[in-house]
Scaffold this motif. Structure first.
Motif, PDB file in Angstrom:
ATOM      1  N   VAL A  27      23.042  47.138  -0.963  1.00 14.84           N
ATOM      2  CA  VAL A  27      21.865  46.267  -0.903  1.00 14.84           C
ATOM      3  C   VAL A  27      21.328  46.188   0.524  1.00 14.84           C
ATOM      4  O   VAL A  27      20.117  46.312   0.751  1.00 14.84           O
ATOM      5  N   LEU A  28      22.215  46.000   1.487  1.00 13.73           N
ATOM      6  CA  LEU A  28      21.775  45.918   2.882  1.00 13.73           C
ATOM      7  C   LEU A  28      21.172  47.228   3.362  1.00 13.73           C
ATOM      8  O   LEU A  28      20.177  47.233   4.104  1.00 13.73           O
ATOM      9  N   PHE A  29      21.740  48.355   2.949  1.00 16.90           N
ATOM     10  CA  PHE A  29      21.165  49.641   3.315  1.00 16.90           C
ATOM     11  C   PHE A  29      19.768  49.790   2.731  1.00 16.90           C
ATOM     12  O   PHE A  29      18.856  50.287   3.397  1.00 16.90           O
ATOM     13  N   SER A  30      19.585  49.354   1.497  1.00 20.56           N
ATOM     14  CA  SER A  30      18.266  49.462   0.871  1.00 20.56           C
ATOM     15  C   SER A  30      17.236  48.577   1.568  1.00 20.56           C
ATOM     16  O   SER A  30      16.072  48.958   1.691  1.00 20.56           O
ATOM     17  N   ARG A  33      16.659  50.203   5.293  1.00 25.05           N
ATOM     18  CA  ARG A  33      16.607  51.656   5.389  1.00 25.05           C
ATOM     19  C   ARG A  33      15.482  52.141   6.282  1.00 25.05           C
ATOM     20  O   ARG A  33      15.603  53.178   6.928  1.00 25.05           O
ATOM     21  N   ASN A  34      14.361  51.413   6.370  1.00 23.92           N
ATOM     22  CA  ASN A  34      13.254  51.841   7.223  1.00 23.92           C
ATOM     23  C   ASN A  34      13.596  51.748   8.699  1.00 23.92           C
ATOM     24  O   ASN A  34      13.046  52.485   9.511  1.00 23.92           O
ATOM     25  N   SER A  35      14.483  50.847   9.063  1.00 23.47           N
ATOM     26  CA  SER A  35      14.886  50.767  10.463  1.00 23.47           C
ATOM     27  C   SER A  35      15.997  51.767  10.791  1.00 23.47           C
ATOM     28  O   SER A  35      16.228  52.075  11.955  1.00 23.47           O
ATOM     29  N   ILE A  36      16.678  52.282   9.770  1.00 23.60           N
ATOM     30  CA  ILE A  36      17.732  53.280   9.985  1.00 23.60           C
ATOM     31  C   ILE A  36      17.120  54.669  10.111  1.00 23.60           C
ATOM     32  O   ILE A  36      17.457  55.427  11.006  1.00 23.60           O
ATOM     33  N   PHE A  37      16.223  55.018   9.198  1.00 21.06           N
ATOM     34  CA  PHE A  37      15.532  56.307   9.260  1.00 21.06           C
ATOM     35  C   PHE A  37      14.132  56.140   8.674  1.00 21.06           C
ATOM     36  O   PHE A  37      13.888  55.250   7.865  1.00 21.06           O
ATOM     37  N   THR A  38      13.220  56.982   9.103  1.00 27.60           N
ATOM     38  CA  THR A  38      11.855  56.927   8.586  1.00 27.60           C
ATOM     39  C   THR A  38      11.495  58.266   7.951  1.00 27.60           C
ATOM     40  O   THR A  38      11.935  59.318   8.394  1.00 27.60           O
ATOM     41  N   ILE A  39      10.688  58.177   6.920  1.00 27.60           N
ATOM     42  CA  ILE A  39      10.227  59.368   6.223  1.00 27.60           C
ATOM     43  C   ILE A  39       8.705  59.375   6.304  1.00 27.60           C
ATOM     44  O   ILE A  39       8.047  58.395   5.923  1.00 27.60           O
ATOM     45  N   SER A  40       8.147  60.457   6.784  1.00 25.93           N
ATOM     46  CA  SER A  40       6.705  60.508   6.998  1.00 25.93           C
ATOM     47  C   SER A  40       5.924  60.945   5.756  1.00 25.93           C
ATOM     48  O   SER A  40       4.770  60.563   5.593  1.00 25.93           O
ATOM     49  N   LEU A  41       6.523  61.730   4.893  1.00 30.92           N
ATOM     50  CA  LEU A  41       5.821  62.171   3.682  1.00 30.92           C
ATOM     51  C   LEU A  41       5.800  61.060   2.643  1.00 30.92           C
ATOM     52  O   LEU A  41       6.836  60.473   2.310  1.00 30.92           O
ATOM     53  N   LYS A  42       4.612  60.765   2.129  1.00 31.28           N
ATOM     54  CA  LYS A  42       4.467  59.647   1.193  1.00 31.28           C
ATOM     55  C   LYS A  42       5.200  59.883  -0.122  1.00 31.28           C
ATOM     56  O   LYS A  42       5.783  58.956  -0.683  1.00 31.28           O
ATOM     57  N   GLN A  43       5.192  61.112  -0.620  1.00 37.94           N
ATOM     58  CA  GLN A  43       5.845  61.387  -1.895  1.00 37.94           C
ATOM     59  C   GLN A  43       7.362  61.220  -1.786  1.00 37.94           C
ATOM     60  O   GLN A  43       7.996  60.632  -2.671  1.00 37.94           O
TER      61      GLN A  43
END
Length: 83
Positions: A27-30, A33-43
């Motif tokens: 739950v905490l990872f979910s 998750r945006n502060s742990i890693f970012t994904i640039s592709l919207k899909q």
């Protein structure tokens, strides 16, 4: 062992507590998750968001089941003490 089924024959607190700790970590990872890693592709970001949502709902269900198992462990330990 089936993690989404209530096990009423447990006599140790370790299994339900381990399930609670692992579920809380999911739950905490979910949540973070945006502060742990970012994904640039919207899909791909949408796909990861859906996967995290399903994992979070499953983890919350697992936490509820584990809390029920803790009550059964307490009840089973009292029965063992009486015998």
């Amino acid at each position: 062992m089936k993690i989404f089924e209530l096990n009423t024959k447990l006599t140790s607190y370790s299994y339900p507590l381990a399930k609670i700790i692992i579920s809380l970590m999911i739950v905490l990872f979910s949540i973070f998750r945006n502060s742990i890693f970012t994904i640039s592709l919207k899909q791909i970001n949408f796909l990861v968001t859906v996967i995290c949502f399903v994992a979070t709902i499953s983890a919350i269900l697992c936490i509820y089941i584990s809390i029920g198992e803790l009550f059964y462990v307490r009840k089973n330990k009292k029965k063992q003490k009486i015998k």
